[in-house]
Design a protein around this motif. Structure first.
Motif, PDB file in Angstrom:
ATOM      1  N   ASP A   1     -22.426 -26.345   5.760  1.00 35.63           N
ATOM      2  CA  ASP A   1     -21.612 -28.075   5.615  1.00 35.63           C
ATOM      3  C   ASP A   1     -21.130 -27.462   6.736  1.00 35.63           C
ATOM      4  O   ASP A   1     -20.270 -28.739   7.381  1.00 35.63           O
ATOM      5  CB  ASP A   1     -21.379 -28.228   4.412  1.00 35.63           C
ATOM      6  CG  ASP A   1     -22.205 -28.474   3.147  1.00 35.63           C
ATOM      7  OD1 ASP A   1     -23.442 -28.346   3.463  1.00 35.63           O
ATOM      8  OD2 ASP A   1     -20.888 -27.943   1.902  1.00 35.63           O
ATOM      9  N   TYR A   2     -19.962 -26.939   7.122  1.00 34.64           N
ATOM     10  CA  TYR A   2     -19.565 -26.661   8.214  1.00 34.64           C
ATOM     11  C   TYR A   2     -19.743 -27.219   9.688  1.00 34.64           C
ATOM     12  O   TYR A   2     -19.578 -27.650  10.369  1.00 34.64           O
ATOM     13  CB  TYR A   2     -18.306 -25.442   8.672  1.00 34.64           C
ATOM     14  CG  TYR A   2     -17.195 -25.478   9.327  1.00 34.64           C
ATOM     15  CD1 TYR A   2     -16.541 -26.495   9.313  1.00 34.64           C
ATOM     16  CD2 TYR A   2     -17.739 -24.850  10.453  1.00 34.64           C
ATOM     17  CE1 TYR A   2     -15.516 -26.225  10.546  1.00 34.64           C
ATOM     18  CE2 TYR A   2     -16.375 -24.953  11.314  1.00 34.64           C
ATOM     19  CZ  TYR A   2     -15.554 -25.761  11.348  1.00 34.64           C
ATOM     20  OH  TYR A   2     -14.713 -26.050  12.652  1.00 34.64           O
TER      21      TYR A   2
ATOM     22  N   GLU B   1     -22.888 -27.808   9.734  1.00 36.66           N
ATOM     23  CA  GLU B   1     -23.505 -29.364  10.430  1.00 36.66           C
ATOM     24  C   GLU B   1     -22.524 -30.820  10.818  1.00 36.66           C
ATOM     25  O   GLU B   1     -22.371 -31.467  11.294  1.00 36.66           O
ATOM     26  CB  GLU B   1     -24.448 -29.569   8.949  1.00 36.66           C
ATOM     27  CG  GLU B   1     -24.934 -30.927   9.088  1.00 36.66           C
ATOM     28  CD  GLU B   1     -26.348 -30.577   9.926  1.00 36.66           C
ATOM     29  OE1 GLU B   1     -26.898 -31.105   9.539  1.00 36.66           O
ATOM     30  OE2 GLU B   1     -26.804 -29.229   9.882  1.00 36.66           O
ATOM     31  N   SER B   2     -21.288 -30.233  10.426  1.00 32.26           N
ATOM     32  CA  SER B   2     -20.285 -31.422  10.878  1.00 32.26           C
ATOM     33  C   SER B   2     -20.609 -31.395  12.525  1.00 32.26           C
ATOM     34  O   SER B   2     -19.263 -31.544  13.138  1.00 32.26           O
ATOM     35  CB  SER B   2     -18.524 -30.813  10.057  1.00 32.26           C
ATOM     36  OG  SER B   2     -18.532 -30.266  10.059  1.00 32.26           O
ATOM     37  N   GLN B   3     -20.417 -30.166  12.731  1.00 35.85           N
ATOM     38  CA  GLN B   3     -19.542 -30.100  14.081  1.00 35.85           C
ATOM     39  C   GLN B   3     -20.946 -29.757  15.276  1.00 35.85           C
ATOM     40  O   GLN B   3     -20.731 -30.228  16.115  1.00 35.85           O
ATOM     41  CB  GLN B   3     -19.407 -27.929  14.088  1.00 35.85           C
ATOM     42  CG  GLN B   3     -17.636 -27.699  13.382  1.00 35.85           C
ATOM     43  CD  GLN B   3     -16.610 -28.551  13.931  1.00 35.85           C
ATOM     44  OE1 GLN B   3     -16.460 -28.828  15.163  1.00 35.85           O
ATOM     45  NE2 GLN B   3     -16.323 -29.708  12.600  1.00 35.85           N
TER      46      GLN B   3
END
Length: 249
Positions: free
Chosen positions: A145-146, A148-150
């Motif tokens: 999830d992290y 994917e945000s970066q």
């Protein structure tokens, strides 16, 4: 280079992998003593007091932390640059490298790869199935999830390949060895990014060695690599009896 530098550490380590990729990208020759850290002798412990890999020996310099090694390589051999020129981007690249080395290292290596590969083949210990299930159900999705945000929709994080891209992608090779695959429907940016980075020639050059080692008993690793033409060092710091390091990560 006339005098190649020496790397101590297994091709199966993501920390060794990111250093070897950097060496390939910079066109630097090296020889390797492909030991796992649990099978290093007292000479290895003197070079790496935390009993971690990789160790770099270059002229009079001996370093035993992958991030420190990469900063040294960047400063001594600055082209091609693997750290962004912009100060803010460079700081962010270092943060993502740190995230990979620590958070991803904990989840991908100690909680996943350790359970399915290190414990059985080094220590003769069966996987902790409840712990492994928790890792796959809770810890891995948090990391993905992290990421994917970066991660970018296309290309690399800072335009050209950088230490951040290399560090993140390196851990997904070990995840694949543990039969983990990214759900591209849930994490499409991460899945595409990892495929792009691992598709680089510098990663591809290491893949035959890694794949062979995953099918080879540890005592036969060096002989198997010799058959494949790996740039092996003449001297090895390997020992037969495993010994744990003094720190977990």
């Amino acid at each position: 280079m006339e005098n190649s530098m020496k790397i101590i550490g297994s091709y199966l380590s993501p920390y060794v992998r990111k250093v070897l990729v950097a060496l390939h990208l910079k066109g630097l020759a090296y020889e390797i003593d492909p030991i796992i850290p649990f099978l290093g002798d007292e000479r290895f412990a003197a070079l790496s007091p935390l009993r971690r890999i990789p160790v770099l020996i270059d002229d009079a310099v001996t370093l035993s932390d992958s991030s420190v090694i990469l900063q040294y390589l960047e400063e001594r051999y600055p082209q091609p640059a693997l750290y962004p020129a912009d100060i803010a981007d460079r700081a962010r690249a270092r943060w993502l490298e740190e995230y990979a080395d620590t958070r991803m290292g904990d989840v991908f290596i100690w909680q996943l790869f350790n359970q399915v590969a290190i414990n059985p083949y080094v220590w003769g210990k069966k996987p902790d199935e409840p712990a492994l299930a928790k890792t796959l159900a809770e810890e891995m999705p948090q990391v993905l999830d992290y990421l994917e945000s970066q991660l970018p929709q296309q290309g690399f994080l800072f335009g050209s390949i950088s230490i951040a891209d290399i560090s993140i992608a390196a851990f997904f090779r070990n995840a694949a060895f543990a039969r983990f695959r990214i759900d591209a429907g849930r994490w499409p940016l991460t899945a595409a990014f990892v495929e792009r980075v691992l598709g680089l020639e510098a990663f591809g050059r290491l893949k035959p060695f890694e794949d062979r080692l995953m099918r080879t008993p540890i005592p036969q690793h060096r002989a198997a690599l010799a058959e494949l033409g790996a740039p092996l060092s003449a001297e090895s710091y390997a020992t037969a009896a495993p010994r744990r390091g003094i720190m977990r990560i």
